[in-house]
Design a protein around this motif. Structure first.
Motif, mmCIF file in Angstrom:
data_model
loop_
_atom_site.group_PDB
_atom_site.id
_atom_site.type_symbol
_atom_site.label_atom_id
_atom_site.label_comp_id
_atom_site.label_asym_id
_atom_site.label_seq_id
_atom_site.Cartn_x
_atom_site.Cartn_y
_atom_site.Cartn_z
ATOM 1 N N ASN B 277 0.837 -1.215 0.000
ATOM 2 C CA ASN B 277 0.000 0.000 0.000
ATOM 3 C C ASN B 277 0.863 1.253 0.000
ATOM 4 O O ASN B 277 0.570 2.238 -0.675
ATOM 5 N N THR B 279 3.911 1.623 -1.195
ATOM 6 C CA THR B 279 4.533 1.892 -2.503
ATOM 7 C C THR B 279 3.478 2.284 -3.546
ATOM 8 O O THR B 279 3.743 3.102 -4.431
ATOM 9 N N ASN B 280 2.273 1.707 -3.420
ATOM 10 C CA ASN B 280 1.189 2.129 -4.331
ATOM 11 C C ASN B 280 0.897 3.611 -4.150
ATOM 12 O O ASN B 280 0.721 4.358 -5.110
ATOM 13 N N GLU B 281 0.851 3.992 -2.879
ATOM 14 C CA GLU B 281 0.580 5.396 -2.575
ATOM 15 C C GLU B 281 1.715 6.271 -3.122
ATOM 16 O O GLU B 281 1.482 7.316 -3.713
ATOM 17 N N ARG B 283 3.597 5.609 -5.615
ATOM 18 C CA ARG B 283 3.535 5.627 -7.084
ATOM 19 C C ARG B 283 2.579 6.726 -7.559
ATOM 20 O O ARG B 283 2.822 7.378 -8.583
ATOM 21 N N ARG B 284 1.524 6.923 -6.799
ATOM 22 C CA ARG B 284 0.562 7.984 -7.172
ATOM 23 C C ARG B 284 1.197 9.364 -7.078
ATOM 24 O O ARG B 284 0.751 10.322 -7.683
ATOM 25 N N HIS B 285 2.289 9.437 -6.259
ATOM 26 C CA HIS B 285 2.971 10.726 -6.118
ATOM 27 C C HIS B 285 4.280 10.753 -6.895
ATOM 28 O O HIS B 285 5.194 11.513 -6.570
ATOM 29 N N GLY B 286 4.397 9.863 -7.864
ATOM 30 C CA GLY B 286 5.544 9.932 -8.765
ATOM 31 C C GLY B 286 6.743 9.106 -8.361
ATOM 32 O O GLY B 286 7.782 9.151 -9.024
ATOM 33 N N ARG B 287 6.652 8.359 -7.282
ATOM 34 C CA ARG B 287 7.781 7.489 -6.907
ATOM 35 C C ARG B 287 7.492 6.041 -7.345
ATOM 36 O O ARG B 287 6.430 5.754 -7.863
ATOM 37 N N LYS B 291 6.570 -1.680 -11.191
ATOM 38 C CA LYS B 291 5.458 -2.316 -10.483
ATOM 39 C C LYS B 291 5.990 -2.912 -9.178
ATOM 40 O O LYS B 291 7.196 -3.137 -9.029
ATOM 41 N N ASN B 292 5.066 -3.171 -8.266
ATOM 42 C CA ASN B 292 5.477 -3.584 -6.920
ATOM 43 C C ASN B 292 6.400 -4.804 -6.948
ATOM 44 O O ASN B 292 6.107 -5.813 -7.571
#
Lengths: 235, 455
Positions: B277, B279-281, B283-287, B291-292
């Protein structure tokens, strides 16, 4: 004791097959002393090996001590050799690094005998062949005649029904040969059946019967002494 | 029968001492080569903390750019084995694990109170408080510090036994003061001799084959002291820049080891979901452009993933066994020659009543005797070979070390323990049987009449 009907033995290689025994038939009574004679390559030794269950026969029927032994397994043949057959060879075939006592002891191990029983039998056998004072000697320290006596002690210590002797005097001088022959006659007189391969016609005439083999077949049978069949009775 | 066969075996070996010595020598050399390889492999392949295999986990996140693998990455499929400061701090907030540790290795200068001892450099581990209970670190005096001191660090320090022996003569130093880089710290604990092999919790420096640090202070001191990491710092993003004192706090560079301990399997699964969760979060902010690929792995898997045992150790092991195989084949040939020489006597024994199994058993006992004698000589060669290797490979590391832990670590690489010795005995027996089984069966199956005339 030994009864063969039409026994044959063939040795095969890729290019040649040799009929060592051809439809050989004979009967040896219990307690009999028989000489097997014949020229070199006539099949004497093969006959002795088949009789001693060292070789399988290729045809015919062989009855040993009342038992059909024509188609036994290797283990069954070993068992009969161990219990009922003693071997004496021309070259003595003693184990060179074992002393006299241990050479005589060798076959008793394969009968799983206890130590005291082995000792009793070895002592008795060496007494009988007159070598009880030579127990620690190794074969190389003995004369040819003495070595053959050790081999005879080894053959009789298991109290076999039959002794198979392949030219037992072949490597000995005349005097020594006579002594060995006397010993074998003495053993036979005590009831042990003996089949002896020999080239010596004089020795062959001292036994009950002589079978002369030619090309793997019994060619002639000579009767030298009247043989009184051994009968056993319950004590 | 066994003792009879044993006597025959010994007599047979004495009958031809040169051939017997060749067979024993061939087995000995093969055993020595394989045992040296096994010892070196065993020293590296052991589990450093087996009782926590299902509780202790390393945490890795894949923070790398979504580009081709870097040339230095041996296993691009795995995430980097360290975390960024930012991620470590975020994960540290989770209360799912019963223990969490973020840490790194650095170095300081220790100035002893005793003026007879000059200031000297020490290795320092900056770690959160759970390090000690999580890795079951043994103490001889005191203990670690409280978790509350991770964020507001007290001036407390834990010393290794080596340092405590060196500056306090081995006395209980809890409550006494040491000076690190000019700053005083109060000793709260002294660790007993402790050398996990490998140093699984930090694979920097010698690939984990290094002794633990000499001094431990709270991770919270990083902000104040800015102690540089003595290990790999890998910037996993092209945009990362190591500029300014706070670079390691803000940039996409991995330099922290991160470990957690769970009560049970379900906590581990919950934690995996928590990390995913996170890393998903991100990813939404550009990091986390990839994929996980977040891996929470137990110690054994961890060591395997990052090649702690190493292909060279496996190669040595394989070569050792190949060499043993060659020696077995040589011994087989020698045994066959020896046994066939004795065929007339075997024929005679068969005529005297021996079964095939009697002959095979007699010869198998002989090959076992040869195997055991070869094993005994091989064991001596192994000990000699390991001693030689110690001089050859590790003398430089030992020459400049007065730390008994380092000596113990090096010794452990070339130490034959009981399990390896038992393996040597088993291997000797197996070698003897492998080399002698065919000759024994062959001699047992010979027709007895064949050799009687020639005997």
């Amino acid at each position: 004791m030994i009864e063969m009907h039409n026994v044959s033995k063939v040795f095969r290689t890729d290019v040649v097959q040799t009929h060592a025994l051809r439809d050989l038939s004979l009967k040896v009574e219990p307690g009999e002393f028989v000489a097997i004679t014949g020229h070199s390559g006539s099949g004497k030794t093969t006959f002795l090996n088949v009789a001693g269950l060292l070789e399988e026969l290729d045809g015919g029927r062989y009855t040993f001590d009342g038992q059909d032994v024509s188609r036994l397994t290797d283990n069954q043949r070993s068992g009969i050799r161990s219990e009922k057959i003693g071997f004496i060879f021309q070259g003595f075939n003693l184990i060179p690094d074992l002393n006299v006592y241990h050479n005589v002891e060798a076959p008793l191990y394969y009968r799983r005998m206890s130590g005291p029983e082995r000792h009793r039998r070895i002592t008795a056998a060496l007494d009988r062949v007159g070598l009880s004072t030579r127990t620690k000697h190794i074969p190389a320290q003995l004369s040819g005649g003495q070595q053959q006596r050790v081999a005879i002690a080894r053959a009789i210590c298991g109290d076999p029904r039959v002794i198979l002797a392949d030219e037992p005097t072949g490597n000995l001088d005349t005097t020594m040969s006579e002594q060995i022959m006397d010993l074998l006659l003495e053993i036979n007189a005590a009831g042990t059946t003996i089949l002896m391969v020999t080239h010596n016609p004089e020795l062959a005439q001292r036994v009950h019967r002589q079978f002369h083999i030619v090309d793997g077949q019994i060619d002639q049978i000579h009767q030298f002494k009247r043989f009184q069949a051994v009968t056993t009775a319950a004590v | 029968m066994f003792f009879h066969d044993l006597q025959l075996a010994l007599r047979s070996l004495r009958r031809n001492p040169f051939l017997s010595a060749l067979m024993i020598g061939a087995i000995a050399v093969g055993i020595a080569a394989s045992m040296i390889a096994i010892t070196l492999y065993h020293a590296r392949a052991g589990h450093p903390i087996p009782w926590k295999e299902d509780k202790l986990f390393a945490v890795t996140l894949d923070t790398r750019d979504d580009g081709p693998p870097e040339s230095f990455e041996r296993h691009p499929e795995y995430p980097p084995f360290q975390l960024t400061y930012r991620d470590a701090r975020a994960l540290y907030a989770s209360d799912i694990p019963i223990h969490s540790v973020m840490m790194y290795r650095s170095g300081q200068v220790l100035s002893p109170d005793n003026k007879n001892i000059k200031p000297f450099g020490v290795t320092t581990r900056l770690t959160t408080a759970d390090f000690f209970p999580m890795f079951d670190v043994p103490f001889i005096y005191g203990s670690g510090w409280a978790r509350a001191e991770d964020d507001a660090p007290g001036a407390v320090v834990v010393l290794s036994k080596f340092i405590n022996d060196k500056i306090f003569g081995g006395a209980n130093s809890v409550g006494r003061e040491v000076v690190l880089d000019g700053r005083p710290y109060r000793v709260v604990g002294v660790i007993a001799a402790w050398v996990p092999r490998p140093k699984y919790y930090d694979l920097n420096n010698w690939g984990g084959w290094e002794i633990p640090e000499e001094v431990y202070i709270s991770f919270g001191w990083y902000r104040a002291l800015r102690l540089s990491p003595h290990g790999n710092v890998n910037c996993v993003s092209r945009s990362a820049k190591i500029e300014g004192p706070d670079a390691l706090l803000t940039q996409e560079c991995v330099w922290l080891q991160y470990w957690v301990e769970f009560r049970n399997r379900s906590d581990r699964d919950r934690y995996q979901a928590f990390v995913d969760n996170y890393t998903n979060e991100g990813r939404r902010h550009g990091r986390f452009p990839r994929k996980n690929n977040n891996r929470i792995v137990a110690v054994q898997t961890w060591l395997s993933m990052y090649d702690v045992v190493g292909d060279d150790s496996r190669m040595q092991l394989a070569l050792g066994f190949v060499f043993l195989g060659v020696c077995i084949l040589n011994t087989l040939g020698l045994m066959l020659a020896k046994f066939l020489t004795a065929a007339p006597i075997c024929g005679l024994r068969r005529a005297l009543g021996a079964r095939r199994s009697d002959i095979i058993r007699q010869h198998l006992i002989e090959v076992i005797v040869v195997g055991l004698l070869g094993g005994a000589v091989g064991m001596a060669l192994t000990l000699g070979g390991l001693g030689f290797l110690k001089v050859l490979m590790f003398s430089a590391r030992l020459a400049h070390s007065d730390n008994p832990d380092r000596v113990a670590l090096v010794q452990s690489f070339v130490h034959m323990d009981l399990s390896v010795m038992l393996a040597a005995i088993g291997l000797s027996l197996l070698t003897g049987v492998l080399a002698g089984l065919y000759p024994a069966v062959r001699i047992g199956r010979l027709a007895p009449a064949t050799f009687l005339k020639t005997q």
